[in-house]
Design a protein around this motif. Sequence first.
Motif, PDB file in Angstrom:
ATOM      1  N   UNK A 159      -4.826   3.493  -0.364  1.00 43.40           N
ATOM      2  CA  UNK A 159      -3.481   3.913   0.016  1.00 43.40           C
ATOM      3  C   UNK A 159      -3.349   4.031   1.524  1.00 43.40           C
ATOM      4  N   UNK A 160      -4.378   4.543   2.193  1.00 49.05           N
ATOM      5  CA  UNK A 160      -4.338   4.645   3.651  1.00 49.05           C
ATOM      6  C   UNK A 160      -4.243   3.259   4.276  1.00 49.05           C
ATOM      7  N   UNK A 161      -5.060   2.331   3.802  1.00 51.09           N
ATOM      8  CA  UNK A 161      -5.007   0.950   4.299  1.00 51.09           C
ATOM      9  C   UNK A 161      -3.619   0.350   4.105  1.00 51.09           C
ATOM     10  N   UNK A 170      -9.775  -3.066   6.019  1.00 49.30           N
ATOM     11  CA  UNK A 170     -10.096  -1.789   6.666  1.00 49.30           C
ATOM     12  C   UNK A 170     -10.606  -0.728   5.682  1.00 49.30           C
ATOM     13  N   UNK A 171     -10.805  -1.112   4.440  1.00 47.65           N
ATOM     14  CA  UNK A 171     -11.158  -0.174   3.360  1.00 47.65           C
ATOM     15  C   UNK A 171     -12.324   0.749   3.718  1.00 47.65           C
ATOM     16  N   UNK A 172     -13.399   0.196   4.279  1.00 43.32           N
ATOM     17  CA  UNK A 172     -14.608   0.981   4.531  1.00 43.32           C
ATOM     18  C   UNK A 172     -14.509   1.826   5.797  1.00 43.32           C
ATOM     19  N   UNK A 173     -13.391   1.736   6.510  1.00 45.48           N
ATOM     20  CA  UNK A 173     -13.228   2.509   7.746  1.00 45.48           C
ATOM     21  C   UNK A 173     -12.758   3.938   7.479  1.00 45.48           C
ATOM     22  N   UNK A 174     -12.473   4.256   6.219  1.00 46.07           N
ATOM     23  CA  UNK A 174     -11.999   5.592   5.862  1.00 46.07           C
ATOM     24  C   UNK A 174     -13.016   6.284   4.953  1.00 46.07           C
TER      25      UNK A 174
END
Length: 198
Positions: A159-161, A170-174
Amino acid sequence: MELILIRHGQCRTDDGSAYCGWTDAPLTDEGVRQAYALAKKLAQRRLTAVYCSPLKRAKDTAAPIASVQGLVPIEEEGLKELNFGMWESKSWRQIEREYPEEWLQWSRDWKDFVIPGGESARQMYDRTAHKLDEILECYRDDKDAQIAVVTHQGCIRAMACHILGLGLDAYWRFKMGPGGMAVIEINEGRFGILSRWE
């Protein structure tokens, strides 16, 4: 409008030893404490609605948050964690040992490899993003809406992405620990601004 993303409290698999997707693990005593701490932290806000995954660990985190606000959590299937299929309740070391070919395929293409009996990261991302869009659309005319969504780390990453316009790359950046939360401001053009992450 504000979107408040909340990760459920600690459950028995949060030590990283096993993947707990659709496995309906309950909160630990610490997880219950975290749920009530979140309810207290959010008590000063006037939440418009509280949505949650139908899995027990999310429902039991959402319940005290909603209760303090005089609300009832709205359960949504689209907010469930990634379905790990035959990898459910197994550690990555077990998976690597028991399903070496599938593990290799996932390592090479984590976005689109469909876990046997489960789903791919992209399928989960699309499902979760679609559900979030549906939820936000319900409140498009309420500029002061504060929508809480109690769900899982994978869904929060997705959801953030999505709402920040970053896409699946960017999935793994959160990363968010059990009982954590983020606040994302959303303007009229559905433009998301991350204002808090804890």
